[in-house]
Design a protein around this motif. Structure first.
Motif, PDB file in Angstrom:
ATOM      1  N   LEU A   1      -5.199   1.615  -5.497  1.00 56.65           N
ATOM      2  CA  LEU A   1      -5.179   2.563  -6.602  1.00 56.65           C
ATOM      3  C   LEU A   1      -6.570   2.912  -7.126  1.00 56.65           C
ATOM      4  O   LEU A   1      -6.832   4.065  -7.495  1.00 56.65           O
ATOM      5  CB  LEU A   1      -4.331   1.994  -7.747  1.00 56.65           C
ATOM      6  CG  LEU A   1      -2.829   1.880  -7.490  1.00 56.65           C
ATOM      7  CD1 LEU A   1      -2.175   1.012  -8.550  1.00 56.65           C
ATOM      8  CD2 LEU A   1      -2.179   3.249  -7.456  1.00 56.65           C
ATOM      9  N   ALA A   2      -7.466   1.937  -7.177  1.00 59.89           N
ATOM     10  CA  ALA A   2      -8.764   2.137  -7.832  1.00 59.89           C
ATOM     11  C   ALA A   2      -9.561   3.301  -7.247  1.00 59.89           C
ATOM     12  O   ALA A   2     -10.112   4.115  -8.015  1.00 59.89           O
ATOM     13  CB  ALA A   2      -9.576   0.840  -7.792  1.00 59.89           C
ATOM     14  N   PRO A   3      -9.678   3.439  -5.913  1.00 65.86           N
ATOM     15  CA  PRO A   3     -10.463   4.564  -5.388  1.00 65.86           C
ATOM     16  C   PRO A   3      -9.884   5.932  -5.722  1.00 65.86           C
ATOM     17  O   PRO A   3     -10.565   6.947  -5.592  1.00 65.86           O
ATOM     18  CB  PRO A   3     -10.441   4.318  -3.868  1.00 65.86           C
ATOM     19  CG  PRO A   3     -10.107   2.884  -3.694  1.00 65.86           C
ATOM     20  CD  PRO A   3      -9.198   2.558  -4.836  1.00 65.86           C
ATOM     21  N   ARG A   4      -8.628   5.949  -6.157  1.00 64.62           N
ATOM     22  CA  ARG A   4      -7.966   7.213  -6.485  1.00 64.62           C
ATOM     23  C   ARG A   4      -7.780   7.376  -7.997  1.00 64.62           C
ATOM     24  O   ARG A   4      -6.949   8.165  -8.449  1.00 64.62           O
ATOM     25  CB  ARG A   4      -6.614   7.285  -5.771  1.00 64.62           C
ATOM     26  CG  ARG A   4      -6.747   7.259  -4.246  1.00 64.62           C
ATOM     27  CD  ARG A   4      -5.405   6.955  -3.590  1.00 64.62           C
ATOM     28  NE  ARG A   4      -5.453   6.980  -2.141  1.00 64.62           N
ATOM     29  CZ  ARG A   4      -5.875   5.974  -1.381  1.00 64.62           C
ATOM     30  NH1 ARG A   4      -6.303   4.854  -1.950  1.00 64.62           N
ATOM     31  NH2 ARG A   4      -5.886   6.077  -0.073  1.00 64.62           N
ATOM     32  N   GLY A   5      -8.532   6.598  -8.760  1.00 68.12           N
ATOM     33  CA  GLY A   5      -8.524   6.741 -10.208  1.00 68.12           C
ATOM     34  C   GLY A   5      -7.456   5.933 -10.925  1.00 68.12           C
ATOM     35  O   GLY A   5      -7.278   6.090 -12.134  1.00 68.12           O
ATOM     36  N   GLY A   6      -6.759   5.045 -10.196  1.00 68.07           N
ATOM     37  CA  GLY A   6      -5.737   4.229 -10.825  1.00 68.07           C
ATOM     38  C   GLY A   6      -6.288   2.933 -11.377  1.00 68.07           C
ATOM     39  O   GLY A   6      -7.342   2.452 -10.943  1.00 68.07           O
ATOM     40  N   THR A   7      -5.602   2.363 -12.345  1.00 66.25           N
ATOM     41  CA  THR A   7      -5.996   1.074 -12.913  1.00 66.25           C
ATOM     42  C   THR A   7      -4.785   0.147 -12.941  1.00 66.25           C
ATOM     43  O   THR A   7      -3.639   0.589 -13.028  1.00 66.25           O
ATOM     44  CB  THR A   7      -6.540   1.223 -14.349  1.00 66.25           C
ATOM     45  OG1 THR A   7      -5.537   1.851 -15.164  1.00 66.25           O
ATOM     46  CG2 THR A   7      -7.805   2.063 -14.371  1.00 66.25           C
ATOM     47  N   VAL A   8      -5.053  -1.153 -12.869  1.00 72.66           N
ATOM     48  CA  VAL A   8      -4.004  -2.165 -12.914  1.00 72.66           C
ATOM     49  C   VAL A   8      -4.314  -3.134 -14.047  1.00 72.66           C
ATOM     50  O   VAL A   8      -5.403  -3.710 -14.098  1.00 72.66           O
ATOM     51  CB  VAL A   8      -3.899  -2.926 -11.583  1.00 72.66           C
ATOM     52  CG1 VAL A   8      -2.872  -4.058 -11.693  1.00 72.66           C
ATOM     53  CG2 VAL A   8      -3.511  -1.980 -10.454  1.00 72.66           C
TER      54      VAL A   8
ATOM     55  N   ALA B   1       0.841  -1.202   0.000  1.00 73.27           N
ATOM     56  CA  ALA B   1       0.000   0.000   0.000  1.00 73.27           C
ATOM     57  C   ALA B   1       0.873   1.247   0.000  1.00 73.27           C
ATOM     58  O   ALA B   1       0.564   2.244  -0.670  1.00 73.27           O
ATOM     59  CB  ALA B   1      -0.924  -0.002   1.212  1.00 73.27           C
ATOM     60  N   VAL B   2       1.985   1.211   0.743  1.00 72.77           N
ATOM     61  CA  VAL B   2       2.940   2.315   0.710  1.00 72.77           C
ATOM     62  C   VAL B   2       3.480   2.487  -0.711  1.00 72.77           C
ATOM     63  O   VAL B   2       3.631   3.613  -1.208  1.00 72.77           O
ATOM     64  CB  VAL B   2       4.093   2.065   1.707  1.00 72.77           C
ATOM     65  CG1 VAL B   2       5.238   3.055   1.496  1.00 72.77           C
ATOM     66  CG2 VAL B   2       3.578   2.140   3.144  1.00 72.77           C
ATOM     67  N   TYR B   3       3.766   1.374  -1.374  1.00 72.77           N
ATOM     68  CA  TYR B   3       4.279   1.445  -2.746  1.00 72.77           C
ATOM     69  C   TYR B   3       3.220   2.041  -3.688  1.00 72.77           C
ATOM     70  O   TYR B   3       3.547   2.869  -4.554  1.00 72.77           O
ATOM     71  CB  TYR B   3       4.686   0.058  -3.226  1.00 72.77           C
ATOM     72  CG  TYR B   3       5.564   0.081  -4.458  1.00 72.77           C
ATOM     73  CD1 TYR B   3       6.951   0.118  -4.342  1.00 72.77           C
ATOM     74  CD2 TYR B   3       5.014   0.089  -5.733  1.00 72.77           C
ATOM     75  CE1 TYR B   3       7.763   0.161  -5.469  1.00 72.77           C
ATOM     76  CE2 TYR B   3       5.818   0.127  -6.859  1.00 72.77           C
ATOM     77  CZ  TYR B   3       7.187   0.168  -6.722  1.00 72.77           C
ATOM     78  OH  TYR B   3       7.994   0.217  -7.845  1.00 72.77           O
TER      79      TYR B   3
ATOM     80  N   LEU C   1       1.098   6.781  -6.957  1.00 78.70           N
ATOM     81  CA  LEU C   1       0.137   7.878  -7.133  1.00 78.70           C
ATOM     82  C   LEU C   1       0.825   9.228  -6.997  1.00 78.70           C
ATOM     83  O   LEU C   1       0.577  10.148  -7.783  1.00 78.70           O
ATOM     84  CB  LEU C   1      -0.992   7.756  -6.105  1.00 78.70           C
ATOM     85  CG  LEU C   1      -1.961   6.589  -6.315  1.00 78.70           C
ATOM     86  CD1 LEU C   1      -2.813   6.382  -5.080  1.00 78.70           C
ATOM     87  CD2 LEU C   1      -2.837   6.839  -7.541  1.00 78.70           C
ATOM     88  N   GLY C   2       1.714   9.335  -6.008  1.00 80.07           N
ATOM     89  CA  GLY C   2       2.437  10.590  -5.819  1.00 80.07           C
ATOM     90  C   GLY C   2       3.334  10.934  -6.991  1.00 80.07           C
ATOM     91  O   GLY C   2       3.604  12.109  -7.257  1.00 80.07           O
TER      92      GLY C   2
ATOM     93  N   HIS D   1      10.506   7.603  -1.060  1.00 80.83           N
ATOM     94  CA  HIS D   1       9.222   7.707  -0.325  1.00 80.83           C
ATOM     95  C   HIS D   1       9.355   6.882   0.950  1.00 80.83           C
ATOM     96  O   HIS D   1      10.060   5.863   0.966  1.00 80.83           O
ATOM     97  CB  HIS D   1       8.091   7.147  -1.205  1.00 80.83           C
ATOM     98  CG  HIS D   1       6.723   7.278  -0.607  1.00 80.83           C
ATOM     99  ND1 HIS D   1       6.024   8.453  -0.581  1.00 80.83           N
ATOM    100  CD2 HIS D   1       5.914   6.340  -0.026  1.00 80.83           C
ATOM    101  CE1 HIS D   1       4.822   8.242  -0.031  1.00 80.83           C
ATOM    102  NE2 HIS D   1       4.756   6.969   0.335  1.00 80.83           N
ATOM    103  N   THR D   2       8.711   7.300   2.023  1.00 82.79           N
ATOM    104  CA  THR D   2       8.678   6.522   3.265  1.00 82.79           C
ATOM    105  C   THR D   2       7.229   6.360   3.714  1.00 82.79           C
ATOM    106  O   THR D   2       6.366   7.174   3.376  1.00 82.79           O
ATOM    107  CB  THR D   2       9.496   7.193   4.363  1.00 82.79           C
ATOM    108  OG1 THR D   2       8.963   8.490   4.619  1.00 82.79           O
ATOM    109  CG2 THR D   2      10.963   7.291   3.981  1.00 82.79           C
ATOM    110  N   GLY D   3       6.994   5.300   4.471  1.00 80.49           N
ATOM    111  CA  GLY D   3       5.630   5.057   4.950  1.00 80.49           C
ATOM    112  C   GLY D   3       5.634   4.270   6.232  1.00 80.49           C
ATOM    113  O   GLY D   3       6.647   3.729   6.652  1.00 80.49           O
TER     114      GLY D   3
END
Length: 360
Positions: A167-174, A132-134, A139-140, A358-360
């Motif tokens: 990703l999907a709720p933020r408009g991303g697709t896989v 999820a961090v990845y 997205l960033g 990035h860190t999480g």
């Protein structure tokens, strides 16, 4: 006449031969062995020496199950280690059935056991957290149309699901590319046709990951496509040897803090000397595993039930922070919540260096 102190034995599960990923296995074992040596140099466990009984799993779940049963019969106090998630799941299931404590070093699959167990604890962060961090990193970075070149495995399938859900709720697709059916060149054609902005390597290394990277890097249609490898393939020295500059700039997950404390710095130097190369985070996981077990053995003795009962009471300074275990939602084992998580990549200007992205 003095008699030798009775040895305390710990089983160590490590992938040391193919088709296992041998380089992380070697780093994991180096960490386990360094910590065990330091325990013994400091007087052992109440004067009793600590011995690692190493078994090669070779990324084979059946071998891991057999090794756990063998080690239980040899009288080990606990089992430690393992890198491959599917193998660790088999080992954890067998250890649970036998009533043998298992401290998993590196495997991240959330469902390490089918049912909650008191016998298993884990140092590595769960896949649902790390991946999820990845996804947040993608997205960033403005990468929302993601292709995954995936082998058939419950681990890769789980990773794909985590990415899609994040990703999907933020408009991303896989987009899934089945590596059982595609050559590296065909992967390039799929990427060009689908308009993907990132390709994630959910595959083994060096095959087929390395040929895929070479093909994508040489395809002018894909000059703007980012290659990523959340499972960590680009950290290995083998990756850098095989790909050189083509292997740089490929973000992956690493479970290290941005700055190591004094213990981490000292252990890192010792691991570098032992390995003759920079230690990966997996080597630190190995060291921390034995450090935790040694403290548990000092405090609770070698009785297996008492060891398993100690997981929620662990408070140990590790190389990457204070280690303690708790119950995390949806995870059936005692979990260190959480190891530090970074997204890093080899520097394009110097492939021997890593940049934290990035860190999480």
């Amino acid at each position: 006449m003095n008699t030798p102190a009775e040895t305390i034995r710990i089983g160590a599960l490590v992938p040391l031969t193919r088709p296992g990923w041998v380089e992380p296995g070697r780093h994991l074992l180096a960490g386990l062995e360094l910590a065990a040596r330091e325990v013994n140099d400091a007087g052992g466990i109440a004067g009793r020496p600590l011995e690692l009984v190493v078994r090669d799993t070779a990324a084979d779940p059946d071998k891991a199950e057999a090794a756990v049963a063998e080690l239980a019969g040899l009288g080990v106090a606990a089992v430690a280690g393992e890198y491959h998630s599917v193998v660790a799941r088999a080992a954890a299931t067998r250890a649970d059935a036998l009533g043998l404590p298992f401290l998993c070093s590196s495997a991240v699959l959330d469902a390490l056991t089918e049912q909650p167990t008191e016998w298993v604890a884990r140092l590595a962060p769960a896949q649902s957290r790390g991946w999820a961090v990845y996804a947040d990193f993608l997205l960033g970075a403005g990468r929302t149309r993601i292709a995954v070149a995936a082998d058939a495995s419950v681990y890769w399938a789980s990773g794909t699901r985590i990415l899609r859900d994040r990703l999907a709720p933020r408009g991303g697709t896989v987009i899934e590319l089945d590596m059982r059916a595609l050559t590296p060149e065909a992967v390039c054609d799929e990427l060009a046709g689908d308009g993907a902005t990132a390709l994630l390597l959910l595959t083994g290394s060096p095959e087929p990951a390395v040929p895929i990277v070479r093909s994508v890097r040489r395809d002018p249609r894909l000059a703007e496509v980012m290659i990523g490898a959340p499972a960590g393939q680009p950290e290995s020295a083998e990756w850098a040897r095989l790909l050189g500059g083509d292997g740089a700039g490929i973000p992956f997950l690493r479970y290290l803090p941005e700055r190591l404390g004094p213990l981490g710095v000292r252990v890192g130097a010792a691991l570098r000397e032992r390995l003759a190369e920079a230690p990966s985070f997996v080597a630190f996981e190995g060291y921390d595993t034995v450090t935790v077990l040694a403290e548990v053995l000092r405090s609770h003795g070698t009785d297996r039930a008492r060891i398993a009962g100690s997981w929620p009471h662990v408070a140990v300074e590790g190389t990457r922070g204070q280690i303690g275990f708790s119950r995390a939602p949806g995870i059936g084992v005692w979990q260190w919540a959480w190891a530090p998580i970074q997204v890093v990549a080899r520097d394009r200007a110097d492939a021997g260096r890593f940049r934290v992205l990035h860190t999480g």
